[in-house]
Every structure is written in structure tokens, then in C-alpha cells.
Design a protein around this motif. Structure first.
Motif, PDB file in Angstrom:
ATOM      1  N   GLY A 269       0.810  -1.214   0.000  1.00  0.00           N
ATOM      2  CA  GLY A 269       0.000   0.000   0.000  1.00  0.00           C
ATOM      3  C   GLY A 269       0.842   1.262   0.000  1.00  0.00           C
ATOM      4  O   GLY A 269       0.310   2.377   0.044  1.00  0.00           O
ATOM      5  N   TYR A 270       2.164   1.095  -0.055  1.00  0.00           N
ATOM      6  CA  TYR A 270       3.067   2.243  -0.016  1.00  0.00           C
ATOM      7  C   TYR A 270       2.782   3.227  -1.144  1.00  0.00           C
ATOM      8  O   TYR A 270       2.708   4.442  -0.923  1.00  0.00           O
ATOM      9  CB  TYR A 270       4.518   1.769  -0.081  1.00  0.00           C
ATOM     10  N   ALA A 271       2.627   2.716  -2.374  1.00  0.00           N
ATOM     11  CA  ALA A 271       2.432   3.604  -3.525  1.00  0.00           C
ATOM     12  C   ALA A 271       1.151   4.410  -3.379  1.00  0.00           C
ATOM     13  O   ALA A 271       1.125   5.629  -3.632  1.00  0.00           O
ATOM     14  CB  ALA A 271       2.407   2.783  -4.814  1.00  0.00           C
ATOM     15  N   GLN A 272       0.078   3.744  -2.957  1.00  0.00           N
ATOM     16  CA  GLN A 272      -1.196   4.452  -2.790  1.00  0.00           C
ATOM     17  C   GLN A 272      -1.097   5.514  -1.705  1.00  0.00           C
ATOM     18  O   GLN A 272      -1.580   6.644  -1.875  1.00  0.00           O
ATOM     19  CB  GLN A 272      -2.313   3.453  -2.453  1.00  0.00           C
ATOM     20  N   ALA A 273      -0.463   5.166  -0.584  1.00  0.00           N
ATOM     21  CA  ALA A 273      -0.331   6.131   0.511  1.00  0.00           C
ATOM     22  C   ALA A 273       0.524   7.325   0.095  1.00  0.00           C
ATOM     23  O   ALA A 273       0.183   8.482   0.392  1.00  0.00           O
ATOM     24  CB  ALA A 273       0.271   5.447   1.740  1.00  0.00           C
ATOM     25  N   ARG A 274       1.629   7.068  -0.585  1.00  0.00           N
ATOM     26  CA  ARG A 274       2.503   8.164  -1.004  1.00  0.00           C
ATOM     27  C   ARG A 274       1.771   9.095  -1.974  1.00  0.00           C
ATOM     28  O   ARG A 274       1.855  10.327  -1.857  1.00  0.00           O
ATOM     29  CB  ARG A 274       3.771   7.622  -1.648  1.00  0.00           C
ATOM     30  N   HIS A 275       1.037   8.522  -2.919  1.00  0.00           N
ATOM     31  CA  HIS A 275       0.303   9.360  -3.881  1.00  0.00           C
ATOM     32  C   HIS A 275      -0.801  10.152  -3.182  1.00  0.00           C
ATOM     33  O   HIS A 275      -1.084  11.299  -3.564  1.00  0.00           O
ATOM     34  CB  HIS A 275      -0.291   8.501  -4.985  1.00  0.00           C
ATOM     35  N   LEU A 276      -1.426   9.551  -2.174  1.00  0.00           N
ATOM     36  CA  LEU A 276      -2.446  10.285  -1.427  1.00  0.00           C
ATOM     37  C   LEU A 276      -1.823  11.449  -0.665  1.00  0.00           C
ATOM     38  O   LEU A 276      -2.393  12.546  -0.599  1.00  0.00           O
ATOM     39  CB  LEU A 276      -3.168   9.345  -0.460  1.00  0.00           C
ATOM     40  N   VAL A 277      -0.655  11.236  -0.069  1.00  0.00           N
ATOM     41  CA  VAL A 277       0.041  12.315   0.632  1.00  0.00           C
ATOM     42  C   VAL A 277       0.405  13.433  -0.336  1.00  0.00           C
ATOM     43  O   VAL A 277       0.283  14.625  -0.016  1.00  0.00           O
ATOM     44  CB  VAL A 277       1.305  11.774   1.331  1.00  0.00           C
ATOM     45  N   GLU A 278       0.843  13.066  -1.528  1.00  0.00           N
ATOM     46  CA  GLU A 278       1.240  14.053  -2.527  1.00  0.00           C
ATOM     47  C   GLU A 278       0.053  14.658  -3.267  1.00  0.00           C
ATOM     48  O   GLU A 278       0.223  15.611  -4.038  1.00  0.00           O
ATOM     49  CB  GLU A 278       2.198  13.409  -3.529  1.00  0.00           C
ATOM     50  N   GLY A 279      -1.151  14.106  -3.054  1.00  0.00           N
ATOM     51  CA  GLY A 279      -2.345  14.630  -3.716  1.00  0.00           C
ATOM     52  C   GLY A 279      -2.489  14.214  -5.156  1.00  0.00           C
ATOM     53  O   GLY A 279      -3.241  14.838  -5.907  1.00  0.00           O
ATOM     54  N   SER A 280      -1.797  13.148  -5.561  1.00  0.00           N
ATOM     55  CA  SER A 280      -1.845  12.724  -6.969  1.00  0.00           C
ATOM     56  C   SER A 280      -2.517  11.376  -7.165  1.00  0.00           C
ATOM     57  O   SER A 280      -2.443  10.802  -8.248  1.00  0.00           O
ATOM     58  CB  SER A 280      -0.423  12.646  -7.531  1.00  0.00           C
ATOM     59  N   ALA A 281      -3.164  10.864  -6.127  1.00  0.00           N
ATOM     60  CA  ALA A 281      -3.747   9.521  -6.218  1.00  0.00           C
ATOM     61  C   ALA A 281      -5.213   9.588  -6.622  1.00  0.00           C
ATOM     62  O   ALA A 281      -5.940  10.520  -6.275  1.00  0.00           O
ATOM     63  CB  ALA A 281      -3.616   8.791  -4.894  1.00  0.00           C
ATOM     64  N   HIS A 282      -5.634   8.597  -7.360  1.00  0.00           N
ATOM     65  CA  HIS A 282      -7.039   8.430  -7.718  1.00  0.00           C
ATOM     66  C   HIS A 282      -7.419   6.997  -7.368  1.00  0.00           C
ATOM     67  O   HIS A 282      -7.482   6.120  -8.223  1.00  0.00           O
ATOM     68  CB  HIS A 282      -7.264   8.721  -9.197  1.00  0.00           C
ATOM     69  N   VAL A 283      -7.653   6.764  -6.078  1.00  0.00           N
ATOM     70  CA  VAL A 283      -8.030   5.437  -5.620  1.00  0.00           C
ATOM     71  C   VAL A 283      -9.543   5.381  -5.459  1.00  0.00           C
ATOM     72  O   VAL A 283     -10.197   6.407  -5.264  1.00  0.00           O
ATOM     73  CB  VAL A 283      -7.334   5.085  -4.289  1.00  0.00           C
ATOM     74  N   PRO A 284     -10.142   4.184  -5.537  1.00  0.00           N
ATOM     75  CA  PRO A 284     -11.594   4.071  -5.350  1.00  0.00           C
ATOM     76  C   PRO A 284     -12.016   4.572  -3.977  1.00  0.00           C
ATOM     77  O   PRO A 284     -11.240   4.518  -3.017  1.00  0.00           O
ATOM     78  CB  PRO A 284     -11.843   2.562  -5.501  1.00  0.00           C
ATOM     79  N   TRP A 285     -13.242   5.045  -3.875  1.00  0.00           N
ATOM     80  CA  TRP A 285     -13.709   5.577  -2.593  1.00  0.00           C
ATOM     81  C   TRP A 285     -13.708   4.505  -1.509  1.00  0.00           C
ATOM     82  O   TRP A 285     -13.524   4.808  -0.326  1.00  0.00           O
ATOM     83  CB  TRP A 285     -15.128   6.145  -2.733  1.00  0.00           C
ATOM     84  N   ASP A 286     -13.891   3.241  -1.916  1.00  0.00           N
ATOM     85  CA  ASP A 286     -13.929   2.170  -0.929  1.00  0.00           C
ATOM     86  C   ASP A 286     -12.559   1.545  -0.676  1.00  0.00           C
ATOM     87  O   ASP A 286     -12.458   0.494  -0.036  1.00  0.00           O
ATOM     88  CB  ASP A 286     -14.916   1.081  -1.355  1.00  0.00           C
ATOM     89  N   PHE A 287     -11.494   2.177  -1.162  1.00  0.00           N
ATOM     90  CA  PHE A 287     -10.147   1.645  -0.977  1.00  0.00           C
ATOM     91  C   PHE A 287      -9.813   1.349   0.476  1.00  0.00           C
ATOM     92  O   PHE A 287      -9.299   0.252   0.784  1.00  0.00           O
ATOM     93  CB  PHE A 287      -9.116   2.607  -1.569  1.00  0.00           C
ATOM     94  N   PRO A 288     -10.064   2.269   1.437  1.00  0.00           N
ATOM     95  CA  PRO A 288      -9.661   1.955   2.821  1.00  0.00           C
ATOM     96  C   PRO A 288     -10.365   0.736   3.387  1.00  0.00           C
ATOM     97  O   PRO A 288      -9.764  -0.044   4.143  1.00  0.00           O
ATOM     98  CB  PRO A 288     -10.008   3.228   3.599  1.00  0.00           C
ATOM     99  N   PHE A 289     -11.628   0.530   3.026  1.00  0.00           N
ATOM    100  CA  PHE A 289     -12.359  -0.622   3.542  1.00  0.00           C
ATOM    101  C   PHE A 289     -11.833  -1.927   2.941  1.00  0.00           C
ATOM    102  O   PHE A 289     -11.660  -2.932   3.647  1.00  0.00           O
ATOM    103  CB  PHE A 289     -13.850  -0.468   3.245  1.00  0.00           C
ATOM    104  N   LEU A 290     -11.588  -1.908   1.638  1.00  0.00           N
ATOM    105  CA  LEU A 290     -11.088  -3.113   0.974  1.00  0.00           C
ATOM    106  C   LEU A 290      -9.652  -3.417   1.395  1.00  0.00           C
ATOM    107  O   LEU A 290      -9.282  -4.583   1.555  1.00  0.00           O
ATOM    108  CB  LEU A 290     -11.178  -2.943  -0.546  1.00  0.00           C
ATOM    109  N   LYS A 291      -8.846  -2.373   1.573  1.00  0.00           N
ATOM    110  CA  LYS A 291      -7.458  -2.581   2.015  1.00  0.00           C
ATOM    111  C   LYS A 291      -7.427  -3.137   3.435  1.00  0.00           C
ATOM    112  O   LYS A 291      -6.605  -4.020   3.752  1.00  0.00           O
ATOM    113  CB  LYS A 291      -6.692  -1.260   1.935  1.00  0.00           C
ATOM    114  N   LEU A 292      -8.297  -2.629   4.291  1.00  0.00           N
ATOM    115  CA  LEU A 292      -8.388  -3.147   5.657  1.00  0.00           C
ATOM    116  C   LEU A 292      -8.750  -4.632   5.625  1.00  0.00           C
ATOM    117  O   LEU A 292      -8.134  -5.458   6.320  1.00  0.00           O
ATOM    118  CB  LEU A 292      -9.421  -2.347   6.447  1.00  0.00           C
ATOM    119  N   ALA A 293      -9.760  -4.972   4.807  1.00  0.00           N
ATOM    120  CA  ALA A 293     -10.184  -6.369   4.710  1.00  0.00           C
ATOM    121  C   ALA A 293      -9.068  -7.247   4.162  1.00  0.00           C
ATOM    122  O   ALA A 293      -8.842  -8.369   4.648  1.00  0.00           O
ATOM    123  CB  ALA A 293     -11.430  -6.476   3.835  1.00  0.00           C
TER     124      ALA A 293
END
Length: 406
Positions: A269-293
Motif C-alpha cells: 500500500g506504499y504507492a497508494q499512501a505516497r500518492h495520497l500524501v502528494e495529492g496525486s492519487a485516484h483510488v476508489p472511494w472504498d479503498f480503505p475498507f477493501l485494504k483493511l479487509a
């Protein structure tokens, strides 16, 4: 060792992504069950003690003095197995991190070195100091966060400040930091962000992220603690009677979650987290729930692998999801607060959580909001999971060691 392990982890994830690109998104439905089954078999057959995060093993080792019992948790064999099997898990798409394994890796190396003591009388306090220093150096090198390594050793591993061990720990962290700088240069784990949160309506973000992060993190920890005592019903019988079939089932669920998330739940999940911190990520809205699962499924399968990086990714997704609810706070600030809120909820070590996120993003202006979010999330998490995750899991290792025949 941590630098080599980190680079090998990146390569394992790249190989998995190349496999997906070549053979298509349905490949994990075969690859993940087979890979997780193999990892569980190898763990049970050749590397018992290497399963899971590795941090509970280090905590358990700090509470025992019998070297034979310690060797069941920390050894060169376990360190090798931890590295190889974590790489195998990442290579088949498991949602695991390498930071927890780095703690067990560092502690194992230092424990092995500590056995070369030539004095006739054993010195348990010195062995404990070596194990503590190795775990701290593992965290510091994994994230390139020396201050977080020291805080983690005090707050999570030992739950105290020990004068006799502090010098050894500080020395190990410094030398580990120098080695990391020499090999890979000075870098920040999630890049650099200069976002700030002014006092005013934007501070509602602290409350929102701490509540959401603490709730989600506490539930995550409660699931893993409950599972460590045995899963209920059919799942529990399957784990006991057919552990390899259960691992294959977990692999299938992991593939299904990856398919639903368009591949974003695989790996650390490093790439997704880094892009979210940088404001350049386009992950699905349900990403945190699916990643947790996906992280829960990966951990329950019984393979080696940590939860640090996946937890930070889940927290970043939570912050991004909640950003529209607090228009007075910058979205980037919400991402950081979401990371620290969820991470503090999972590990219930609020100072460590705040320091890690602060150092990983090189952002001191967010120190007070991060600390406030971490402390509130910690309080919320304790409402759902009374025992800290790593401490509860360490207790299970201690119970298992006590039941071993002498």
C-alpha cells in the motif's frame, strides 16, 4: 539487511504487477491461493516463529530469560525465513508490510551477536538491551525515521525507559541510520509535504479523523486479537484441521478483494499512501475498507508479514474519504491526520504513530494536530480493543512457549 530487504520487497511487488500486466487481472485467483498455501507450509515446516508481524515475538522475547525459549522467537534461521517468506507473500499479492518483519530481523541479528559474549556468567539485561536495540534499529532503518525508532522501543517494545538499555538502543539507531544514509541517501518515506492546519474551524479534522481512525483501528485490532484465540465456527475448525486449505481460501478472498479494488489492495500500500500524501492519487472511494479487509485476510492466513505500511495506507484512504466533510481543512492535512488516527488506533502507541508520520513526511508544522489526533484515536480505540494489539499477540506466544515440553 533492512536496505536489502526493502529493495527486494519492491522487486517482489514489481514482479507481481508485471505478472498481472502479462496474464491479466484474474491471475491472482490462482497465484494468491497457491502462494499463501506454500508460504504457510514453509512457515510451519521450516520456520516456526516467523509467522505474522514479528513485533509480538520481539515483545515476548523481552519478557523471558531462557535462551532456548528466546531462540524459538529470534534466531538467524527465523530471520532468513522472515525475509524470504515475506517476499513470497508480496510476490503473490498479499496485503502485508515489511516494517514489522524488520523489527524481528533487527532483534534476531542483535540477539545472535549478543550470544558471542565471552564472559562466563550470562547477562540477561545485556541480551534484553541487544534485542531492544535491534528492534528499534529495524524500525529506524525501515522508515528512515531514527527518532521514531527510539520512541517505538520505549513506548511499544519495552513500555518503559530503561537507563541500562537506552545507550545501546541509541547507538544501534544511530549506526543503523548512518548505514541507511550511506547506502540509499537521505530520503523521506512518503516524500515531503508542507501542508499545515491553522487553528480554527479546520481543527474539526482532528476530531473527525481521530474518531474514524480510532474506531476502524480498534475494530481491526479487536479482530486480530480475537482471531489469535481461535476463530469461531467453521473457520476455526478449518484453521485447526486444514490450515493449508484455509490459507488457500484466504488467497482466493485476497484475489477477490484485489479484483474489486482494481488492484489497489495488493502489496504494502506504499504507492497508494505516497500518492495520497502528494495529492496525486485516484483510488476508489472504498479503498480503505477493501485494504483493511485484505490486510485482515492476509494476517489470518498465517503467513509472515507486517501491518505497518498497510495500516498507513488504510489511514491515508480514510483521510481522503473524509476530506469533503471538513472543507476548512486542506485535503493533504486530512490524509496525514487519517494516517496517524488509524495507525494509533491499530497499535495503540500514539506518540510512535505521530512521530512516524511526522518524520516520514518531513513535516514539523503538523506536529501538534498529529499528536492530538493520535491521543484521541488511542482513547477511541481502547473502547473497542482493551488490550494493545502487539501486547495481546505477544501474550499468545508466551502461552505457547510455556506449554512446550521442556
Amino acid at each position: 539487511m533492512v536496505v536489502v530487504f526493502s529493495q527486494a520487497s519492491d522487486h517482489a511487488q514489481a514482479v507481481f504487477q508485471m505478472t498481472l500486466g502479462r496474464w491479466g487481472p484474474y491471475t491472482p485467483f490462482l497465484l494468491s491461493p497457491a502462494g499463501l498455501t506454500l508460504a504457510v507450509w514453509l512457515t510451519r515446516r521450516f520456520f516456526p516463529g516467523a509467522q505474522g508481524s514479528g513485533i509480538p515475538q520481539v515483545i515476548a522475547a523481552l519478557h523471558i530469560s531462557d535462551q532456548r525459549a528466546i531462540s524459538a522467537l529470534l534466531s538467524a534461521r527465523i530471520a532468513v525465513g522472515k525475509v524470504l517468506l515475506t517476499l513470497l507473500g508480496l510476490g503473490v499479492g498479499a496485503s502485508i508490510g515489511r516494517e514489522g518483519p524488520c523489527v524481528q530481523l533487527g532483534a534476531s541479528i542483535m540477539d545472535v551477536l549478543g550470544r558471542f559474549d565471552t564472559h562466563a556468567r550470562p547477562r540477561p539485561h545485556l541480551r534484553r538491551a541487544f534485542v531492544l536495540a535491534g528492534g528499534a534499529a529495524g524500525v529506524a532503518a525501515a522508515f528512515n525515521t531514527p527518532l521514531a525508532g527510539i520512541v517505538f522501543a520505549i513506548e511499544e517494545l519495552s513500555h518503559s525507559f530503561e537507563t541500562r538499555a537506552s545507550g545501546t538502543t541509541l547507538t544501534a539507531v544511530i549506526l543503523g541510520g548512518i548505514t541507511t544514509l550511506a547506502l540509499v541517501g537521505n530520503y523521506t518515506y512518503f516524500g515531503v509535504t508542507s501542508v499545515s492546519l491553522a487553528v480554527g474551524p479546520g481543527w474539526l479534522a482532528v476530531l473527525v479523523c481521530s474518531l474514524a481512525g480510532g474506531l476502524a483501528g480498534g475494530l481491526f485490532s479487536a479482530i486480530l486479537v480475537r482471531a489469535s484465540r481461535g476463530l469461531p465456527g467453521l473457520a476455526g475448525r478449518l484453521v485447526i484441521g486444514h490450515p493449508f486449505a484455509f490459507a488457500a481460501l484466504c488467497g482466493f478472498l485476497l484475489a477477490a478483494l484485489g479484483w474489486l479494488s482494481d488492484g489497489t489492495t495488493y502489496g504494502t500500500g506504499y504507492a497508494q499512501a505516497r500518492h495520497l500524501v502528494e495529492g496525486s492519487a485516484h483510488v476508489p472511494w472504498d479503498f480503505p475498507f477493501l485494504k483493511l479487509a485484505a490486510t485482515v485476510v492476509s494476517y489470518l492466513s498465517g503467513i509472515p508479514g507486517g501491518i505497518f505500511a498497510p495500516s498507513l495506507a488504510v489511514g491515508a484512504g480514510i483521510g481522503k474519504l473524509l476530506a469533503p466533510l471538513v472543507p476548512g481543512a486542506p485535503a493533504a492535512a486530512m490524509v496525514l491526520l487519517g494516517m496517524v488516527g488509524y495507525f494509533a488506533g491499530v497499535v495503540q502507541a500514539p506518540i510512535t504513530a505521530a512521530v512516524i508520520v511526522m518524520e516520514m513526511t518531513d513535516n514539523q508544522t503538523m506536529t501538534v494536530p498529529l499528536l492530538a489526533t493520535a491521543m484521541l484515536a488511542f482513547a477511541v480505540s481502547r473502547s473497542f480493543c482493551r488490550r494493545p494489539l502487539y501486547g495481546a499477540l505477544a501474550e499468545r506466544f508466551l502461552i505457547a512457549l510455556a506449554r512446550r515440553p521442556s
